[in-house]
Design an enzyme around this catalytic site. Structure first.
Site, PDB file in Angstrom:
ATOM      1  N   GLY A   1       0.792  -1.230   0.000  1.00  0.00           N
ATOM      2  CA  GLY A   1       0.000   0.000   0.000  1.00  0.00           C
ATOM      3  C   GLY A   1       0.821   1.275   0.000  1.00  0.00           C
TER       4      GLY A   1
ATOM      5  N   ASP B   1      -5.071   2.686  10.522  1.00  0.00           N
ATOM      6  CA  ASP B   1      -6.478   2.406  10.753  1.00  0.00           C
ATOM      7  C   ASP B   1      -6.632   2.011  12.230  1.00  0.00           C
ATOM      8  OD1 ASP B   1      -9.165   1.704   9.996  1.00  0.00           O
ATOM      9  OD2 ASP B   1      -8.557  -0.347   9.585  1.00  0.00           O
TER      10      ASP B   1
ATOM     11  N   ASP C   1      -5.562  -0.511  -2.008  1.00  0.00           N
ATOM     12  CA  ASP C   1      -6.353  -1.446  -2.807  1.00  0.00           C
ATOM     13  C   ASP C   1      -7.498  -2.034  -2.003  1.00  0.00           C
ATOM     14  OD1 ASP C   1      -4.741  -3.033  -1.008  1.00  0.00           O
ATOM     15  OD2 ASP C   1      -5.287  -4.763  -2.233  1.00  0.00           O
TER      16      ASP C   1
HETATM   17  P1  IMP Z   1      -4.118  -1.138  10.799  1.00  0.00           P
HETATM   18  O1  IMP Z   1      -3.172  -2.180  11.269  1.00  0.00           O
HETATM   19  O2  IMP Z   1      -5.545  -1.481  11.174  1.00  0.00           O
HETATM   20  O3  IMP Z   1      -3.758   0.268  11.226  1.00  0.00           O
HETATM   21  O4  IMP Z   1      -4.178  -1.216   9.256  1.00  0.00           O
HETATM   22  C1  IMP Z   1      -3.266  -0.648   8.422  1.00  0.00           C
HETATM   23  C2  IMP Z   1      -3.328  -1.316   7.066  1.00  0.00           C
HETATM   24  O5  IMP Z   1      -4.671  -1.685   6.726  1.00  0.00           O
HETATM   25  C3  IMP Z   1      -2.882  -0.360   5.987  1.00  0.00           C
HETATM   26  O6  IMP Z   1      -1.507  -0.490   5.741  1.00  0.00           O
HETATM   27  C4  IMP Z   1      -3.693  -0.790   4.801  1.00  0.00           C
HETATM   28  O7  IMP Z   1      -3.032  -1.821   4.111  1.00  0.00           O
HETATM   29  C5  IMP Z   1      -4.957  -1.365   5.384  1.00  0.00           C
HETATM   30  N1  IMP Z   1      -6.073  -0.406   5.357  1.00  0.00           N
HETATM   31  C6  IMP Z   1      -6.699   0.166   6.407  1.00  0.00           C
HETATM   32  N2  IMP Z   1      -7.685   0.984   6.003  1.00  0.00           N
HETATM   33  C7  IMP Z   1      -7.678   0.933   4.664  1.00  0.00           C
HETATM   34  C8  IMP Z   1      -8.455   1.594   3.649  1.00  0.00           C
HETATM   35  O8  IMP Z   1      -9.366   2.405   3.886  1.00  0.00           O
HETATM   36  N3  IMP Z   1      -8.125   1.284   2.363  1.00  0.00           N
HETATM   37  C9  IMP Z   1      -7.129   0.425   2.018  1.00  0.00           C
HETATM   38  N4  IMP Z   1      -6.388  -0.204   2.932  1.00  0.00           N
HETATM   39  C10 IMP Z   1      -6.653   0.048   4.249  1.00  0.00           C
END
Ligand code: IMP
Length: 177
Positions: A48, A106, A162
């Site tokens: 990403g 996120d 994506d």
């Molecule tokens: P976290 O561990 O929940 O903070 O997630 C981070 C990862 O989730 C990012 O590097 C993205 O790959 C994916 N991600 C979280 N939200 C989105 C979104 O809205 N679109 C695409 N990928 C997301």
């Protein structure tokens, strides 16, 4: 792409390309200013963050390549599995400052796990530069040193991001659905 999937133009633009590029140039200036003596080791969360990392590094001396780390918490679709799987080959972080380049924070689980991993492998400090952040979704409290844009709780695509491997090449950030 499934026959029922809409064309990329159908998705609402959340952040247009000129706005993204201008903000990334600002972030790069700030990262550069934070490390006047020793350039940090850049670690990009793939796939990403690839587009973001490449664009940011263009503004740093010597156009340094970011080291790739793979993390996956989204198995399929738009719901996080809650478990982060890390895959990182040998990254020369021992004794060095590190800047993690992330596309979007996120829940915060990925950054939390990666920061712990980098410190355990000898990084002297770990800072985080993320293009996007969804603060309302946070489960783990993580300190973010540079945030391009805070966005609401929407699943976004484009500029490297994506859904199931699709729409990464959109030139801007759009809302999926
Ligand atoms: P976290 O561990 O929940 O903070 O997630 C981070 C990862 O989730 C990012 O590097 C993205 O790959 C994916 N991600 C979280 N939200 C989105 C979104 O809205 N679109 C695409 N990928 C997301």
């Amino acid at each position: 792409m499934a026959a029922t999937e809409p064309q990329p133009e159908a998705f609402r633009v959340l952040i247009d390309r000129p706005t993204l590029l201008q903000r990334i140039a600002e972030l790069a200036r700030e990262v550069r200013a934070a490390f006047p003596a020793e350039p940090p080791c850049l670690v990009a969360v793939m796939d990403g963050a690839r587009v973001f990392a490449t664009e940011l590094a263009r503004h740093l001396p010597g156009f340094p390549a970011a080291h790739a780390v793979r993390a996956s918490s989204y198995g399929h679709g738009t719901q996080s599995s809650g478990q982060v799987l890390l895959a990182a080959s040998a990254i020369p972080v021992e004794g060095r400052p590190v800047v993690i380049l992330e596309d979007i924070v996120d829940t915060g689980r990925t950054i939390d796990k990666l920061r712990t991993w980098l410190l355990a492998h000898g990084a002297v400090e770990v800072r985080v530069c993320t293009l996007l952040s969804k603060p309302s979704r946070r489960v783990v409290a993580v300190a973010l040193d540079w945030v391009g844009f805070e966005i609401p709780d929407e699943f976004v695509i484009g500029f490297g991001m994506d859904v199931d491997g699709r729409y990464r090449d959109l030139p801007h950030v759009a809302v999926y659905r």
